[in-house]
Design an enzyme around this catalytic site. Structure first.
Site, PDB file in Angstrom:
ATOM      1  N   TYR A   1     -11.130  13.711  -5.109  1.00 34.12           N
ATOM      2  CA  TYR A   1     -10.270  13.447  -6.261  1.00 34.12           C
ATOM      3  C   TYR A   1      -9.662  14.746  -6.791  1.00 34.12           C
ATOM      4  O   TYR A   1      -8.440  14.850  -6.970  1.00 34.12           O
ATOM      5  CB  TYR A   1     -11.072  12.752  -7.353  1.00 34.12           C
ATOM      6  CG  TYR A   1     -10.242  12.347  -8.552  1.00 34.12           C
ATOM      7  CD1 TYR A   1      -9.432  11.220  -8.503  1.00 34.12           C
ATOM      8  CD2 TYR A   1     -10.270  13.097  -9.726  1.00 34.12           C
ATOM      9  CE1 TYR A   1      -8.663  10.847  -9.611  1.00 34.12           C
ATOM     10  CE2 TYR A   1      -9.508  12.734 -10.827  1.00 34.12           C
ATOM     11  CZ  TYR A   1      -8.704  11.611 -10.755  1.00 34.12           C
ATOM     12  OH  TYR A   1      -7.944  11.254 -11.848  1.00 34.12           O
TER      13      TYR A   1
ATOM     14  N   ASP B   1       0.861  -1.182   0.000  1.00 34.46           N
ATOM     15  CA  ASP B   1       0.000   0.000   0.000  1.00 34.46           C
ATOM     16  C   ASP B   1       0.894   1.227   0.000  1.00 34.46           C
ATOM     17  O   ASP B   1       1.637   1.460   0.954  1.00 34.46           O
ATOM     18  CB  ASP B   1      -0.890  -0.033   1.247  1.00 34.46           C
ATOM     19  CG  ASP B   1      -1.844   1.150   1.319  1.00 34.46           C
ATOM     20  OD1 ASP B   1      -1.773   2.036   0.451  1.00 34.46           O
ATOM     21  OD2 ASP B   1      -2.656   1.187   2.265  1.00 34.46           O
TER      22      ASP B   1
ATOM     23  N   LYS C   1      -5.662  15.921  -6.756  1.00 34.34           N
ATOM     24  CA  LYS C   1      -4.895  16.195  -7.967  1.00 34.34           C
ATOM     25  C   LYS C   1      -4.380  17.639  -7.986  1.00 34.34           C
ATOM     26  O   LYS C   1      -3.290  17.902  -8.526  1.00 34.34           O
ATOM     27  CB  LYS C   1      -5.740  15.900  -9.211  1.00 34.34           C
ATOM     28  CG  LYS C   1      -6.092  14.429  -9.366  1.00 34.34           C
ATOM     29  CD  LYS C   1      -4.852  13.531  -9.410  1.00 34.34           C
ATOM     30  CE  LYS C   1      -5.199  12.075  -9.643  1.00 34.34           C
ATOM     31  NZ  LYS C   1      -4.007  11.206  -9.720  1.00 34.34           N
TER      32      LYS C   1
ATOM     33  N   ASN D   1       1.710   6.730 -10.177  1.00 36.17           N
ATOM     34  CA  ASN D   1       0.496   6.521 -10.962  1.00 36.17           C
ATOM     35  C   ASN D   1      -0.696   6.056 -10.132  1.00 36.17           C
ATOM     36  O   ASN D   1      -1.835   6.365 -10.470  1.00 36.17           O
ATOM     37  CB  ASN D   1       0.766   5.492 -12.063  1.00 36.17           C
ATOM     38  CG  ASN D   1      -0.509   4.968 -12.678  1.00 36.17           C
ATOM     39  OD1 ASN D   1      -1.178   5.640 -13.454  1.00 36.17           O
ATOM     40  ND2 ASN D   1      -0.885   3.743 -12.313  1.00 36.17           N
TER      41      ASN D   1
END
Length: 242
Positions: A155, A63, A159, A90
């Site tokens: 999210y 993890d 980012k 990624n």
């Protein structure tokens, strides 16, 4: 002539999807790759396919949001190769919904995977790359770092944070010969979208398309830094998106 001969790369979230596409593209260019994700069976299957390109593959399940797992991962790379040329951050997670209905658990899971994980991996990579005097870190961001949508709170926030981490890494790596850049993809047709896809969905690009951009960034001369790249289907709404 291969473009990454004698190079080594660590790619997170690489058992499938975009991470695997990047690992496969690098392997085809002569790069030894270390791949990691949470699923050991999926990693082993991916590694078998990658080794068909004649490259060395290291498999390490774990993890990336767990500090001890990340330290073990990088120690494995250090023992095997003694150096690291490329890191591709990624691995990612997505949970969404209106902020008024979003659980703390969903928020924390996305932030941990998308932001804490890249920080932990970047920290360990810098500790290896700085003494080398060379290295490159590639972060997989999202156009959500620049054009948000409703229901994407954790999210989009993660980012945005990854883009900030990219810039700080580029700045702090400068005097050591370590570069850092961020690829902001639009819609990618990964495995989960194959099962969800409907005819009226938005345009998609393939993971291999983004892998080509990652290769371009990875194969730049050491004195060159591609700080940011936005790559999306040409028919996808972006400017004026909402």
């Amino acid at each position: 002539m291969t473009r990454l001969p004698d190079k080594t790369a660590l790619i997170t979230g690489a058992s499938k999807g975009l991470g695997y596409a990047v690992a496969e593209r690098f392997a085809r260019e002569g790069c030894a790759v270390a791949i990691t994700s949470r699923s050991l069976p999926e990693l082993e299957a991916a590694a078998e396919r990658l080794r068909a390109h004649g490259t060395e593959v290291i498999v390490a399940a774990g993890d990336i949001a767990d500090e001890a797992d990340v330290q073990r991962l990088f120690e494995r790379v250090r023992q095997a190769w003694g150096r690291l040329d490329l890191l591709v951050n990624n691995a990612g997670a997505f949970n969404g919904g209106p902020l008024t209905e979003l659980s703390v658990e969903d928020w924390d899971r996305v932030i941990a995977t998308n932001l804490r994980g890249p920080f932990l991996c970047t920290r360990e990579a810098l500790r290896m790359m700085q003494p080398q005097g060379v290295g490159r870190i590639i972060n997989i961001g999202s156009i959500s770092a620049q054009r948000v949508r409703p229901g994407s709170g954790p999210y989009s926030t993660s980012k945005h944070g990854l883009w900030g981490l990219t810039q700080v890494t580029a700045l702090e790596g400068r005097e050591y010969g370590v570069t850092c850049g961020c690829i902001h993809p639009g819609n990618i047709l990964v495995e989960r979208r194959h099962t969800e896809r409907q005819e009226d969905q938005e345009p998609m690009i393939a993971p291999e398309d983004i892998a080509e951009v990652a290769l371009t960034m990875a194969a730049l001369p050491p004195h060159c830094e591609m700080l940011e790249a936005v790559v999306l289907p040409h028919r996808q709404a972006y400017v004026g998106r909402g």
